[in-house]
Design an enzyme around this catalytic site. Structure first.
Site, PDB file in Angstrom:
ATOM      1  N   HIS A  18       0.839  -1.201   0.000  1.00 43.55           N
ATOM      2  CA  HIS A  18       0.000   0.000   0.000  1.00 43.55           C
ATOM      3  C   HIS A  18       0.879   1.258   0.000  1.00 43.55           C
ATOM      4  O   HIS A  18       1.789   1.377   0.806  1.00 43.55           O
ATOM      5  CB  HIS A  18      -0.875  -0.042   1.262  1.00 43.55           C
ATOM      6  CG  HIS A  18      -1.937   0.993   1.330  1.00 43.55           C
ATOM      7  ND1 HIS A  18      -2.204   1.709   2.466  1.00 43.55           N
ATOM      8  CD2 HIS A  18      -2.831   1.424   0.391  1.00 43.55           C
ATOM      9  CE1 HIS A  18      -3.209   2.534   2.237  1.00 43.55           C
ATOM     10  NE2 HIS A  18      -3.609   2.391   0.999  1.00 43.55           N
ATOM     11  N   GLU A  45       0.761  -0.375  -4.850  1.00 47.36           N
ATOM     12  CA  GLU A  45      -0.293   0.623  -5.073  1.00 47.36           C
ATOM     13  C   GLU A  45       0.282   1.993  -4.763  1.00 47.36           C
ATOM     14  O   GLU A  45       1.150   2.139  -3.880  1.00 47.36           O
ATOM     15  CB  GLU A  45      -1.468   0.320  -4.130  1.00 47.36           C
ATOM     16  CG  GLU A  45      -2.688   1.207  -4.325  1.00 47.36           C
ATOM     17  CD  GLU A  45      -2.802   2.382  -3.371  1.00 47.36           C
ATOM     18  OE1 GLU A  45      -3.791   3.110  -3.455  1.00 47.36           O
ATOM     19  OE2 GLU A  45      -1.875   2.604  -2.540  1.00 47.36           O
ATOM     20  N   ASP A  47      -0.856   6.566  -5.104  1.00 47.69           N
ATOM     21  CA  ASP A  47      -1.903   7.566  -5.366  1.00 47.69           C
ATOM     22  C   ASP A  47      -1.348   8.632  -6.304  1.00 47.69           C
ATOM     23  O   ASP A  47      -0.326   9.253  -6.006  1.00 47.69           O
ATOM     24  CB  ASP A  47      -2.321   8.216  -4.050  1.00 47.69           C
ATOM     25  CG  ASP A  47      -2.762   7.179  -3.024  1.00 47.69           C
ATOM     26  OD1 ASP A  47      -3.764   6.502  -3.275  1.00 47.69           O
ATOM     27  OD2 ASP A  47      -2.073   7.045  -1.982  1.00 47.69           O
ATOM     28  N   HIS A  60      -1.238  11.274  -1.494  1.00 47.01           N
ATOM     29  CA  HIS A  60      -2.551  10.752  -1.085  1.00 47.01           C
ATOM     30  C   HIS A  60      -3.556  11.866  -0.806  1.00 47.01           C
ATOM     31  O   HIS A  60      -4.692  11.835  -1.291  1.00 47.01           O
ATOM     32  CB  HIS A  60      -2.389   9.870   0.152  1.00 47.01           C
ATOM     33  CG  HIS A  60      -3.686   9.319   0.644  1.00 47.01           C
ATOM     34  ND1 HIS A  60      -4.533  10.015   1.490  1.00 47.01           N
ATOM     35  CD2 HIS A  60      -4.310   8.141   0.386  1.00 47.01           C
ATOM     36  CE1 HIS A  60      -5.610   9.291   1.730  1.00 47.01           C
ATOM     37  NE2 HIS A  60      -5.504   8.148   1.081  1.00 47.01           N
ATOM     38  N   GLU A 120      -3.628   4.352  -8.370  1.00 43.34           N
ATOM     39  CA  GLU A 120      -4.918   4.893  -7.935  1.00 43.34           C
ATOM     40  C   GLU A 120      -4.975   6.354  -8.360  1.00 43.34           C
ATOM     41  O   GLU A 120      -4.173   7.172  -7.906  1.00 43.34           O
ATOM     42  CB  GLU A 120      -5.102   4.765  -6.417  1.00 43.34           C
ATOM     43  CG  GLU A 120      -6.508   5.238  -6.040  1.00 43.34           C
ATOM     44  CD  GLU A 120      -6.723   5.469  -4.551  1.00 43.34           C
ATOM     45  OE1 GLU A 120      -6.049   4.844  -3.716  1.00 43.34           O
ATOM     46  OE2 GLU A 120      -7.599   6.308  -4.248  1.00 43.34           O
TER      47      GLU A 120
HETATM   48  O1  G3P Z   1      -6.260   1.762  -3.500  1.00 40.30           O
HETATM   49  C1  G3P Z   1      -6.532   1.196  -2.262  1.00 40.30           C
HETATM   50  C2  G3P Z   1      -6.447   2.211  -1.153  1.00 40.30           C
HETATM   51  O2  G3P Z   1      -5.250   2.915  -1.274  1.00 40.30           O
HETATM   52  C3  G3P Z   1      -7.600   3.158  -1.145  1.00 40.30           C
HETATM   53  O3  G3P Z   1      -7.593   4.020  -0.064  1.00 40.30           O
HETATM   54  O4  G3P Z   1      -7.278   6.216   0.999  1.00 40.30           O
HETATM   55  O5  G3P Z   1      -5.455   4.538   1.087  1.00 40.30           O
HETATM   56  O6  G3P Z   1      -5.983   5.684  -1.051  1.00 40.30           O
HETATM   57  P1  G3P Z   1      -6.513   5.152   0.241  1.00 40.30           P
HETATM   58 MG    MG Z   2      -4.584   4.649  -2.395  1.00 33.94          MG
END
Ligand code: G3P
Ligand code: MG
Length: 256
Positions: A18, A45, A47, A60, A120
């Site tokens: 993450h 993953e 952002d 993020h 993302e």
């Molecule tokens: O993409 C999965 C997760 O990252 C979604 O939530 O807020 O951590 O971007 P967040």
């Molecule tokens: Mg995310």
């Protein structure tokens, strides 16, 4: 630790680091990806948003406050200034001075190591379409340059961003998988993902039961869950049949 293409899984691996490196490194920096890779992860993953001057980069939040030494909304910043902020000190002294990563740096990292990306799309307020289009354009170009690399999976909480990405990809005759991200699983969200032509649905792990997994699979989609940081929860979710888990705990896959 360099991985050859032949050793890489043929579909997105189950465990996804993450924000690049979970809690082991400052999120959404290149240092995070290096930390995740060192821990054995082959899927990451992150952002992605747009700078004022159109550079795709990783953050993020809507503001710089939590994860950098700068303050205020991120949207008005140009990349030449963003790359000078410290996105590492908030995490720990060991990462002092670590800059935010650009999407190009992350794509280079993926090409170099043959690893999987889940990008993302995390638009600044009001930038959904522009960001979706920009990510899709850049990814289409990268896939054309790296035809044998794993194709990045594009996800978003923003349906508008995903629709814009899909339209852009189609216009360029490029094919990258999409996933619709939701905070709470609902059958309506699943149908929206199907209508989008998505490869998967991503949701918070808390509402996921074996019946939910079955419903998603029955519609032909993958189900991936965020953010799973507990071994017992991970075991239960894997037993339920989820296809992917986003984690902040880089030690978790080995523990299981
Ligand atoms: O993409 C999965 C997760 O990252 C979604 O939530 O807020 O951590 O971007 P967040
Ligand atoms: Mg995310």
């Amino acid at each position: 630790m360099r991985r050859g293409q032949a050793m890489i899984e043929s579909s997105m691996p189950r465990w996804i680091a993450h924000r690049g490196g979970g809690s082991a490194a400052p999120e959404n920096t290149l240092a995070a990806f290096k930390t995740g890779l060192k821990a054995g992860f082959t899927a990451f993953e992150c952002d992605v948003k747009l700078s004022l001057d159109g550079v795709l980069w990783l953050l993020h939040d809507d503001t710089l406050d939590r994860t950098t030494d700068a303050r205020g909304p991120a949207a008005p910043w140009r990349w030449e200034n963003l790359q000078l902020v410290d996105a590492g000190s908030w995490h720990s002294a060991a990462f002092r001075g670590e800059p935010p990563a650009s999407l190009d740096q992350v794509l280079d990292f993926a090409a170099q190591h043959g690893v999987w990306l889940n990008l993302e799309i995390k638009p600044s307020p009001g930038q959904d379409v522009r960001t979706g289009e920009a990510v899709a354009r850049r990814v289409a170009q990268w896939m054309a340059q790296h035809p044998s690399a794993p194709r990045p999976l594009l996800s978003s909480f923003s349906l508008a961003a995903l629709q814009a990405a899909r339209k852009t990809l189609r216009g360029l005759r490029a094919d990258a998988p999409l996933a619709y991200l939701v905070q709470t699983y609902e059958d309506g969200a699943l149908e929206q993902a199907v209508a989008l032509g998505a490869e998967g649905l991503h949701t918070d792990w808390r509402q996921v039961t074996p019946a939910v997994v079955d419903r998603v699979h029955a519609r032909g989609l993958k189900l991936r869950v965020y953010t799973v940081n507990d071994a017992d929860q991970a075991r239960a979710l894997l037993a339920a049949g989820v296809d992917g888990l986003f984690t902040d705990r880089l030690d978790l896959p080995a523990r299981l």
